[in-house]
Design a protein around this motif. Structure first.
Motif, PDB file in Angstrom:
ATOM      1  N   LEU A   1       5.511   2.752   8.098  1.00 13.02           N
ATOM      2  CA  LEU A   1       5.615   2.059   6.607  1.00 13.02           C
ATOM      3  C   LEU A   1       7.006   1.781   6.343  1.00 13.02           C
ATOM      4  O   LEU A   1       7.218   0.609   6.036  1.00 13.02           O
ATOM      5  CB  LEU A   1       4.933   3.160   5.642  1.00 13.02           C
ATOM      6  CG  LEU A   1       5.315   2.664   4.130  1.00 13.02           C
ATOM      7  CD1 LEU A   1       4.617   1.340   4.058  1.00 13.02           C
ATOM      8  CD2 LEU A   1       4.617   3.558   3.170  1.00 13.02           C
ATOM      9  N   SER A   2       7.977   2.690   6.504  1.00 13.90           N
ATOM     10  CA  SER A   2       9.328   2.405   5.761  1.00 13.90           C
ATOM     11  C   SER A   2      10.409   2.344   6.894  1.00 13.90           C
ATOM     12  O   SER A   2      11.296   1.528   6.679  1.00 13.90           O
ATOM     13  CB  SER A   2       9.562   3.688   4.725  1.00 13.90           C
ATOM     14  OG  SER A   2      10.830   3.392   4.198  1.00 13.90           O
ATOM     15  N   GLY A   3      10.126   3.064   7.988  1.00 15.43           N
ATOM     16  CA  GLY A   3      11.342   3.124   9.162  1.00 15.43           C
ATOM     17  C   GLY A   3      11.122   1.684   9.654  1.00 15.43           C
ATOM     18  O   GLY A   3      12.069   0.846   9.782  1.00 15.43           O
ATOM     19  N   SER A   4       9.826   1.153  10.154  1.00 13.00           N
ATOM     20  CA  SER A   4       9.695   0.042  10.816  1.00 13.00           C
ATOM     21  C   SER A   4       9.707  -0.921   9.896  1.00 13.00           C
ATOM     22  O   SER A   4       9.926  -2.201   9.996  1.00 13.00           O
ATOM     23  CB  SER A   4       8.298  -0.026  11.642  1.00 13.00           C
ATOM     24  OG  SER A   4       8.510   0.944  12.712  1.00 13.00           O
ATOM     25  N   GLY A   5       9.138  -0.589   8.616  1.00 18.91           N
ATOM     26  CA  GLY A   5       9.168  -1.632   7.524  1.00 18.91           C
ATOM     27  C   GLY A   5      10.168  -2.133   7.135  1.00 18.91           C
ATOM     28  O   GLY A   5      10.084  -3.383   6.416  1.00 18.91           O
ATOM     29  N   VAL A   6      11.462  -1.670   7.330  1.00 19.79           N
ATOM     30  CA  VAL A   6      12.597  -2.517   6.988  1.00 19.79           C
ATOM     31  C   VAL A   6      12.561  -3.781   7.958  1.00 19.79           C
ATOM     32  O   VAL A   6      12.832  -4.928   7.250  1.00 19.79           O
ATOM     33  CB  VAL A   6      13.798  -1.689   7.284  1.00 19.79           C
ATOM     34  CG1 VAL A   6      14.933  -2.431   7.278  1.00 19.79           C
ATOM     35  CG2 VAL A   6      13.858  -0.574   6.591  1.00 19.79           C
ATOM     36  N   ALA A   7      12.137  -3.719   9.161  1.00 21.74           N
ATOM     37  CA  ALA A   7      12.274  -4.796   9.953  1.00 21.74           C
ATOM     38  C   ALA A   7      10.932  -5.884   9.359  1.00 21.74           C
ATOM     39  O   ALA A   7      11.169  -7.099   9.482  1.00 21.74           O
ATOM     40  CB  ALA A   7      11.711  -4.490  11.326  1.00 21.74           C
ATOM     41  N   PHE A   8       9.912  -5.484   8.900  1.00 24.10           N
ATOM     42  CA  PHE A   8       8.849  -6.347   8.488  1.00 24.10           C
ATOM     43  C   PHE A   8       9.444  -7.031   7.252  1.00 24.10           C
ATOM     44  O   PHE A   8       9.046  -8.137   7.054  1.00 24.10           O
ATOM     45  CB  PHE A   8       7.566  -5.475   8.172  1.00 24.10           C
ATOM     46  CG  PHE A   8       7.268  -4.533   9.303  1.00 24.10           C
ATOM     47  CD1 PHE A   8       7.462  -4.808  10.623  1.00 24.10           C
ATOM     48  CD2 PHE A   8       6.267  -3.287   8.913  1.00 24.10           C
ATOM     49  CE1 PHE A   8       6.946  -3.908  11.580  1.00 24.10           C
ATOM     50  CE2 PHE A   8       5.750  -2.554  10.075  1.00 24.10           C
ATOM     51  CZ  PHE A   8       6.049  -2.850  11.405  1.00 24.10           C
ATOM     52  N   VAL A   9      10.051  -6.310   6.496  1.00 24.03           N
ATOM     53  CA  VAL A   9      10.468  -6.843   5.187  1.00 24.03           C
ATOM     54  C   VAL A   9      11.358  -7.968   5.594  1.00 24.03           C
ATOM     55  O   VAL A   9      11.597  -8.980   4.929  1.00 24.03           O
ATOM     56  CB  VAL A   9      11.183  -5.923   4.326  1.00 24.03           C
ATOM     57  CG1 VAL A   9      11.797  -6.417   2.992  1.00 24.03           C
ATOM     58  CG2 VAL A   9      10.028  -4.818   3.637  1.00 24.03           C
ATOM     59  N   CYS A  10      12.265  -7.761   6.321  1.00 28.78           N
ATOM     60  CA  CYS A  10      13.253  -8.710   6.998  1.00 28.78           C
ATOM     61  C   CYS A  10      12.741 -10.038   7.323  1.00 28.78           C
ATOM     62  O   CYS A  10      13.096 -11.121   7.199  1.00 28.78           O
ATOM     63  CB  CYS A  10      14.215  -8.066   7.694  1.00 28.78           C
ATOM     64  SG  CYS A  10      15.613  -6.958   7.153  1.00 28.78           S
ATOM     65  N   ALA A  11      11.586  -9.911   8.142  1.00 27.90           N
ATOM     66  CA  ALA A  11      10.851 -10.865   8.482  1.00 27.90           C
ATOM     67  C   ALA A  11      10.211 -11.614   7.297  1.00 27.90           C
ATOM     68  O   ALA A  11      10.307 -12.955   7.676  1.00 27.90           O
ATOM     69  CB  ALA A  11       9.618 -10.335   9.732  1.00 27.90           C
TER      70      ALA A  11
END
Length: 278
Positions: A180-190
């Protein structure tokens, strides 16, 4: 495996970092800036000087000896790469005492594995941070091992809140947090990139578009946190009948944004669980 008899001396809390990469630096910087610990009471170890230079800039002590960190500090963060951590724990196990509070920030390594690699009754906690800890806006969850005390978790939570939001959770939530949050940083950047590029397509200069997109994400996040509203409520507040937003949301629904995002969190979480099993 017996614990060593030597222990860090009495006095103010000394905080150590085995591994001196970006996440270790972010946590140390947050602790120091918030006044949670004095810089001279922080020690970091790493094989080379490349990362240690940043700790020296903060005013911290540095060493190439992992044992020295354990012999000097009571609270020790293990911030190495996950594949390196087992050998590091085997190396320092003889310096671990009952006075130590040991905190792993390595993704995918379970509490049971950590406890197997350390002396009996070692007080171990596992923390999942994310990259915005670098700017003290991170989100972290932590889980306690069998022998870590409630007071250990409370101390750690108090310290880590200098880097953002921190909550204690059952261990099975840690891998979910990674997705959710660790990988989510990359999702939000995308998403931020796509949002800005949409404006570029319509004629806005790229730099301006990316600044506005980032600020839009920041402002929305603050509204959600401060109001406690469900995102659907805030989304509804923005929409007016026949207005611009509902047309845009319709386009997102046609593109499958929500399903794709849920799939991304699921995929990242499953991968984190797979790494934990390995």
């Amino acid at each position: 495996m017996a614990a060593a008899s030597a222990a860090p001396g009495p006095g103010p809390l000394r905080v150590g970092f085995v591994g001196a990469g970006r996440m270790a630096e972010a946590i140390a910087q947050g602790l120091i800036r918030a006044g949670k610990v004095e810089a001279q009471l922080v020690m970091a170890s790493a094989p080379s000087d490349r990362n240690l230079c940043r700790f020296r800039t903060l005013g911290c002590q540095t060493t190439h000896s992992n044992h020295e960190v354990l012999q000097t500090c009571q609270l020790v963060f293990f911030a190495t790469k996950p594949y390196v951590l087992p050998s590091v724990l085997a190396e320092v196990a003889s310096s671990v005492t009952s006075e130590h509070i040991l905190v792993s920030v390595a993704a995918g390594i379970s509490l049971s594995t950590l406890e197997e690699l350390l002396p009996p009754r070692a007080r171990v906690l596992r923390v999942s941070p994310n990259l915005p800890c670098v700017v003290q806006e991170g989100t972290m969850v932590m889980a306690r091992g069998r022998h870590a005390e409630k007071s250990d978790a409370q101390l750690l939570q108090t310290l880590l809140e200098a880097c953002g939001q921190c909550e204690e959770v059952p261990e099975d939530h840690v891998d979910i947090h990674t997705g959710l949050s660790g990988s989510g940083v990359a999702f939000v950047c995308a998403f931020s990139e796509a949002l800005a590029e949409g404006a570029v397509k319509m004629g806005m200069p790229s730099g301006l578009a990316h600044r506005i997109a980032a600020q839009t994400l920041l402002g929305t996040a603050r509204m959600l946190l401060q109001s406690g509203q469900h995102p659907a409520q805030l989304r509804t507040d923005v929409c007016t009948p026949g207005g611009t937003t509902i047309y845009g949301l319709h386009a997102l629904e046609r593109g499958g944004l929500r399903a794709a995002t849920m799939d991304a969190v699921e995929a990242a979480t499953c991968r984190a669980k797979e790494l934990s099993r390995k």
